[in-house]
Motif scaffolding. Structure first.
Motif, PDB file in Angstrom:
ATOM      1  N   GLN A   1      29.756 -86.824 -18.256  1.00 48.32           N
ATOM      2  CA  GLN A   1      28.508 -87.381 -17.740  1.00 48.32           C
ATOM      3  C   GLN A   1      27.428 -86.321 -17.802  1.00 48.32           C
ATOM      4  OE1 GLN A   1      26.967 -86.269 -14.652  1.00 48.32           O
ATOM      5  NE2 GLN A   1      25.228 -87.611 -15.004  1.00 48.32           N
ATOM      6  N   ASP A   2      26.309 -86.646 -18.397  1.00 48.95           N
ATOM      7  CA  ASP A   2      25.089 -85.848 -18.286  1.00 48.95           C
ATOM      8  C   ASP A   2      23.909 -86.806 -18.279  1.00 48.95           C
ATOM      9  OD1 ASP A   2      25.146 -86.667 -20.898  1.00 48.95           O
ATOM     10  OD2 ASP A   2      24.921 -84.693 -21.794  1.00 48.95           O
ATOM     11  N   ASP A   3      22.752 -86.304 -17.868  1.00 48.63           N
ATOM     12  CA  ASP A   3      21.607 -87.194 -17.718  1.00 48.63           C
ATOM     13  C   ASP A   3      20.880 -87.329 -19.048  1.00 48.63           C
ATOM     14  OD1 ASP A   3      20.101 -84.878 -18.011  1.00 48.63           O
ATOM     15  OD2 ASP A   3      19.786 -84.628 -15.855  1.00 48.63           O
ATOM     16  N   ASN A   4      19.695 -87.926 -18.992  1.00 51.76           N
ATOM     17  CA  ASN A   4      18.956 -88.248 -20.209  1.00 51.76           C
ATOM     18  C   ASN A   4      17.873 -87.232 -20.534  1.00 51.76           C
ATOM     19  OD1 ASN A   4      20.126 -90.992 -20.879  1.00 51.76           O
ATOM     20  ND2 ASN A   4      19.469 -91.334 -18.772  1.00 51.76           N
ATOM     21  N   ALA A   5      18.070 -85.974 -20.107  1.00 50.95           N
ATOM     22  CA  ALA A   5      17.123 -84.943 -20.496  1.00 50.95           C
ATOM     23  C   ALA A   5      17.089 -84.816 -22.022  1.00 50.95           C
ATOM     24  CB  ALA A   5      17.496 -83.606 -19.860  1.00 50.95           C
ATOM     25  N   ARG A   6      15.936 -84.417 -22.544  1.00 52.50           N
ATOM     26  CA  ARG A   6      15.764 -84.395 -23.997  1.00 52.50           C
ATOM     27  C   ARG A   6      16.803 -83.532 -24.709  1.00 52.50           C
ATOM     28  NH1 ARG A   6       9.757 -83.771 -26.115  1.00 52.50           N
ATOM     29  NH2 ARG A   6       9.730 -85.754 -24.970  1.00 52.50           N
ATOM     30  N   PRO A   7      17.132 -82.315 -24.231  1.00 51.60           N
ATOM     31  CA  PRO A   7      18.169 -81.547 -24.933  1.00 51.60           C
ATOM     32  C   PRO A   7      19.530 -82.235 -24.930  1.00 51.60           C
ATOM     33  CG  PRO A   7      16.902 -80.137 -23.457  1.00 51.60           C
ATOM     34  CD  PRO A   7      16.529 -81.539 -23.131  1.00 51.60           C
ATOM     35  N   HIS A   8      19.830 -82.998 -23.882  1.00 48.75           N
ATOM     36  CA  HIS A   8      21.133 -83.657 -23.802  1.00 48.75           C
ATOM     37  C   HIS A   8      21.262 -84.779 -24.824  1.00 48.75           C
ATOM     38  CE1 HIS A   8      21.324 -82.425 -19.251  1.00 48.75           C
ATOM     39  NE2 HIS A   8      21.258 -81.389 -20.077  1.00 48.75           N
TER      40      HIS A   8
ATOM     41  N   ALA B   1      19.715 -84.876 -27.829  1.00 48.58           N
ATOM     42  CA  ALA B   1      19.337 -84.463 -29.185  1.00 48.58           C
ATOM     43  C   ALA B   1      20.390 -84.936 -30.182  1.00 48.58           C
ATOM     44  CB  ALA B   1      19.180 -82.941 -29.243  1.00 48.58           C
ATOM     45  N   ARG B   2      19.968 -85.105 -31.434  1.00 47.83           N
ATOM     46  CA  ARG B   2      20.886 -85.617 -32.447  1.00 47.83           C
ATOM     47  C   ARG B   2      22.053 -84.665 -32.667  1.00 47.83           C
ATOM     48  NH1 ARG B   2      18.204 -87.503 -37.949  1.00 47.83           N
ATOM     49  NH2 ARG B   2      17.277 -88.914 -36.397  1.00 47.83           N
ATOM     50  N   VAL B   3      21.786 -83.335 -32.663  1.00 48.28           N
ATOM     51  CA  VAL B   3      22.872 -82.381 -32.882  1.00 48.28           C
ATOM     52  C   VAL B   3      23.901 -82.466 -31.755  1.00 48.28           C
ATOM     53  CG1 VAL B   3      21.472 -80.818 -34.277  1.00 48.28           C
ATOM     54  CG2 VAL B   3      21.492 -80.569 -31.773  1.00 48.28           C
ATOM     55  N   VAL B   4      23.444 -82.768 -30.563  1.00 48.08           N
ATOM     56  CA  VAL B   4      24.356 -82.899 -29.437  1.00 48.08           C
ATOM     57  C   VAL B   4      25.191 -84.166 -29.581  1.00 48.08           C
ATOM     58  CG1 VAL B   4      24.488 -83.252 -26.936  1.00 48.08           C
ATOM     59  CG2 VAL B   4      22.897 -81.569 -27.882  1.00 48.08           C
TER      60      VAL B   4
ATOM     61  N   LEU C   1      15.810 -74.625 -22.616  1.00 53.42           N
ATOM     62  CA  LEU C   1      17.076 -75.183 -23.085  1.00 53.42           C
ATOM     63  C   LEU C   1      16.786 -76.197 -24.187  1.00 53.42           C
ATOM     64  CD1 LEU C   1      20.155 -75.309 -22.696  1.00 53.42           C
ATOM     65  CD2 LEU C   1      19.761 -77.228 -21.112  1.00 53.42           C
ATOM     66  N   THR C   2      17.267 -75.925 -25.386  1.00 54.08           N
ATOM     67  CA  THR C   2      17.111 -76.829 -26.529  1.00 54.08           C
ATOM     68  C   THR C   2      18.438 -77.509 -26.810  1.00 54.08           C
ATOM     69  OG1 THR C   2      17.679 -75.117 -28.135  1.00 54.08           O
ATOM     70  CG2 THR C   2      15.352 -75.306 -27.494  1.00 54.08           C
ATOM     71  N   GLY C   3      18.390 -78.479 -27.715  1.00 49.50           N
ATOM     72  CA  GLY C   3      19.611 -79.168 -28.093  1.00 49.50           C
ATOM     73  C   GLY C   3      20.638 -78.235 -28.710  1.00 49.50           C
ATOM     74  N   LEU C   4      20.174 -77.308 -29.577  1.00 50.10           N
ATOM     75  CA  LEU C   4      21.093 -76.357 -30.200  1.00 50.10           C
ATOM     76  C   LEU C   4      21.727 -75.443 -29.163  1.00 50.10           C
ATOM     77  CD1 LEU C   4      19.110 -75.395 -33.436  1.00 50.10           C
ATOM     78  CD2 LEU C   4      21.259 -76.689 -33.284  1.00 50.10           C
TER      79      LEU C   4
END
Length: 348
Positions: A242-249, A251-254, A214-217
């Motif tokens: 609400q979502d956690d601090n996983a890296r994809p969540h 991401a700048r695009v998100v 799962l990536t940010g895009l």
């Protein structure tokens, strides 16, 4: 169950005096914080013997003194992971008392200490506890109406074949290794699948199967845009995501997409799955699906998921409303418990 407290001689004399002064037995037991049966036996024995001392008890005398018993308790509390053999060795060094490991366990049981599996929780670094405490301080006074506007989300990985230590078997002596009482273990759990879902008090999204990394895009295009944002729009302008601090969540695009979409996003402390009620929902879903299907044999993971996908979706949609109500209403209690523990662990 706490160990039964024994009355000393002074307390027995006081109990008899109170009873002779007309104090009811139940009130005497309440004052001395013992069972009423202790007082009943005492006042029945006193007229016959004229003494308050206990009769000499038959049986084998204890091999430890009260001081040694307290030392055993203190050793166990100082090092919670110490085994009975380690405590036995430490006691022998300290007091030159040689007793069995079973005696050590018996003394600990008298102090209401039992050997249990430790609770598994994330490891906190020095910044995690203050962040959790600050989050709870900001939200501890939120009302149920405010929490009902939060869309809780998360991913969960379901292992298709695993032993979660809940399974028990009935067996006789000598049947430990027969086929019917053995739990077979498959390497890496037989494969796993990851799903994403979100819920609020009155809304829930469909489950989404996350294939691959799962990536940010992908998070933006496959989850947020088609699933999360439409649900938030249905909830109204006060909705909070609400979502956690996983890296994809994060991401700048998100971040840019959520800002452009006008989504109110909750700041979430790291390493806080116990504060997210959807974790309890994943556990409930896992129980229901496993209750309907025995552990599958080792096969292709994708094929197995296609077989179970419809049932996971059906069980997710069939979860009763009372579960969502209970979980949303638990947020205040979660915040209070976390705040009371100074940002530490909670029982959730």
């Amino acid at each position: 169950m706490p160990p039964r407290r024994k009355l000393n001689e002074f307390e027995r004399e006081r109990a008899v005096a109170w009873f002779q002064d007309g104090v009811p037995k139940r009130e005497v037991a309440r004052r001395l914080q013992v069972s009423i049966s202790v007082i009943v036996r005492l006042v029945q024995r006193f007229p016959a013997t004229g003494r308050v001392q206990e009769r000499r008890r038959p049986g084998r005398p204890k091999k430890t003194t009260p001081r040694e018993d307290r030392l055993i308790e203190r050793l166990a509390l100082q090092t919670r992971t110490a085994s009975s053999s380690i405590i036995r060795r430490q006691l022998r060094v300290a007091t030159n008392t040689n007793i069995s490991q079973q005696t050590i366990r018996n003394r600990l049981h008298e102090f209401s200490l039992r050997s249990r599996r430790p609770a598994v929780r994330p490891r906190f670094n020095p910044a995690h506890r203050p962040a959790r405490r600050a989050f709870c301080r900001r939200h501890v006074r939120w009302t149920r109406q405010q929490w009902s506007q939060v869309l809780f989300s998360d991913e969960s990985r379901f292992t298709l074949n695993h032993n979660d230590d809940r399974l028990r078997v009935w067996r006789r002596q000598g049947e430990r290794c027969i086929d019917a009482t053995v739990q077979e273990k498959v390497a890496f759990g037989g494969g796993s699948v990851m799903v994403w879902g979100a819920f609020s008090l009155h809304h829930r999204t469909p489950l989404f199967h996350v294939q691959g990394n799962l990536t940010g895009l992908r998070y933006r295009d496959e989850i947020l845009r088609p699933l999360a944002v439409p649900t938030l729009q249905q909830m109204g302008p006060q909705a909070v995501y609400q979502d956690d601090n996983a890296r994809p969540h994060r991401a700048r695009v998100v971040n840019d997409f959520l800002q452009q979409s006008g989504v109110n996003r909750m700041e979430w402390p790291a390493c806080s799955p116990d504060l997210n009620p959807i974790e309890n929902l994943w556990d409930e879903l896992d129980r229901k699906v496993r209750g309907n299907h025995p552990p599958p044999p080792p096969r292709d993971v994708q094929h197995l998921y296609q077989e179970l996908q419809a049932e996971w979706q059906a069980e997710w949609q069939a979860l009763p409303q009372r579960i969502f109500t209970t979980l949303v209403n638990s947020m205040r209690t979660r915040c209070v418990e976390c705040q009371n523990s100074q940002g530490g662990y909670t029982h959730y």
